[in-house]
Design an enzyme around this catalytic site. Structure first.
Site, mmCIF file in Angstrom:
data_model
loop_
_atom_site.group_PDB
_atom_site.id
_atom_site.type_symbol
_atom_site.label_atom_id
_atom_site.label_comp_id
_atom_site.label_asym_id
_atom_site.label_seq_id
_atom_site.Cartn_x
_atom_site.Cartn_y
_atom_site.Cartn_z
ATOM 1 N N CYS A 101 0.833 -1.202 0.000
ATOM 2 C CA CYS A 101 0.000 0.000 0.000
ATOM 3 C C CYS A 101 0.867 1.252 0.000
ATOM 4 O O CYS A 101 0.567 2.218 -0.708
ATOM 5 C CB CYS A 101 -0.920 -0.007 1.216
ATOM 6 S SG CYS A 101 -2.045 1.409 1.309
ATOM 7 N N CYS A 193 -6.064 -4.339 7.167
ATOM 8 C CA CYS A 193 -7.152 -3.360 7.173
ATOM 9 C C CYS A 193 -8.368 -3.809 6.376
ATOM 10 O O CYS A 193 -9.493 -3.469 6.725
ATOM 11 C CB CYS A 193 -6.651 -2.009 6.681
ATOM 12 S SG CYS A 193 -6.264 -1.934 4.916
#
Length: 371
Positions: A101, A193
């Site tokens: 990410c 997440c």
């Protein structure tokens, strides 16, 4: 400077944005919508990118008196992070989605858009330090995130700011409370997440499906059956589906994964000891590879797993020869190199682990040790 503050809705990014304001920068806050179907609420410390997080980020921006926007990066996040995560596990690897990410979203897609809009840098709440373009560990060793930032190129680092890396986490929370930020005591996010349930195996099973295979010992004897290699990672001890420990009473660990045949190999703790790491996609924070072998400290997990080593650039990858063996070294993870000075906090470079050579026992041949 004119800077874009990536505000997740947590305490770290809120204080990072506040410090950027204090430093005299022109700050604009942005929350990244990374889920196409964001949940209404987080589940304690699990999950992120929820409507609650977006609201917390907006309220923090209001307290700081800065403009605030929500940018939709859900499609890009799915392609570059979630799909990459699933494909890596299907291939018998163990990826780090936070690392991906940072590389693909926050300091590539987001930073590129920021620069196109006239911003000079992206501010985040990562626990790391940047000093004269050099990436270093955070002051708070327990929160240090230099490992997951080591995939950033020199150019990406040149337009990044990490304002909280010089401060321990308890002090960051206290500062947030002093500033009147409601997120001062908000729990940190844990786990992955985009898997708020915390059940990675179930998430992967739903994406990949059933691909039956066998769990075998070092001699090839079938010990159990499984529904897919995505449920295993190197060094795993629990959840192997075995009736008990080995004949000698010692626990067994996953020592090898073959996605083509669906075979998961198990062995002893000694079978996990790795002496050489092969990596691809090498990134050197200075912008160029060293001319020859270099002394370093290698780290193979976000927290822990370090050993003195000698690293050498090979084509677009690197070879890391460990002076002390490491265990639980898995393909798909990153090996991050730190300078071996007394501080040991400067990042030299990184690579994605593509293979390992384990430490041989006296009775083995070289070929057996390299399995």
């Amino acid at each position: 400077m004119r800077v874009l503050a990536a505000m997740s809705g947590g305490v770290d990014s809120a204080v990072a944005a506040a410090r950027a304001v204090d430093a005299g920068h022109e700050v604009v806050g942005v929350h990244l919508a990374l889920s196409a179907t964001p949940g209404t609420l987080r589940t304690g410390s699990r999950g992120c990118c929820s409507k609650e997080d977006a609201g917390d980020a907006r309220r923090a921006a209001d307290v700081l008196g800065i403009p605030f926007y929500v940018w939709d990066f859900a499609d890009r996040f799915k392609e570059d992070v979630i799909d990459d995560f699933v494909a890596a596990y299907a291939a018998g690897e163990t990826p780090n989605p936070c690392l991906r990410c940072n590389e693909k979203i926050k300091f590539s897609a987001l930073a590129d858009r920021a620069v196109a809009l006239g911003f000079d840098a992206v501010v985040t709440g990562h626990y790391a330090r940047l000093e004269d373009g050099v990436l270093r560990r955070a002051v708070d060793a327990d929160k240090d995130q230099s490992y997951v930032l080591a995939v950033l190129t020199a150019q990406q680092l040149s337009r990044a700011m990490f304002p909280v890396g010089d401060t321990p986490k308890p002090r960051i929370r206290a500062e947030a409370a002093e500033r009147g930020l409601a997120v001062a005591n908000k729990p940190d996010s844990h786990d992955i997440c985009f898997i708020p349930s915390g059940d990675t195996r179930a998430f992967l099973g739903a994406k990949i499906g059933i691909r039956p295979g066998a769990v075998v010992d070092a001699d090839g004897q079938v010990l159990a059956r499984h529904e897919g290699v995505h449920g295993f990672t190197i060094g795993q001890r629990k959840g192997l589906g075995l009736p008990g420990p080995a004949a000698d009473g010692k626990p067994r660990y996953v020592t090898g994964i073959d996605p083509d045949s669906g075979t998961v190999r198990v062995g002893s703790a000694e079978d996990l000891r790795v002496r050489t790491i092969e990596a691809e996609r090498a990134i050197w924070t200075s912008g160029s590879a060293p001319a020859g072998p270099i002394e370093c400290v290698a780290q193979v997990r976000a927290h822990g797993g370090t050993a003195p080593a000698v690293a050498e650039s090979v084509d677009d990858g690197l070879i890391v020869r460990l002076r002390e063996p490491l265990t639980g070294v898995a393909r798909g993870q990153a090996v991050v190199l730190y300078r071996p000075d007394p501080q040991g906090d400067e990042v030299i470079g990184s690579g994605t682990i593509s293979g390992t050579v384990r430490e041989p026992v006296a009775s083995e041949t070289g070929a057996e040790a390299a399995r």
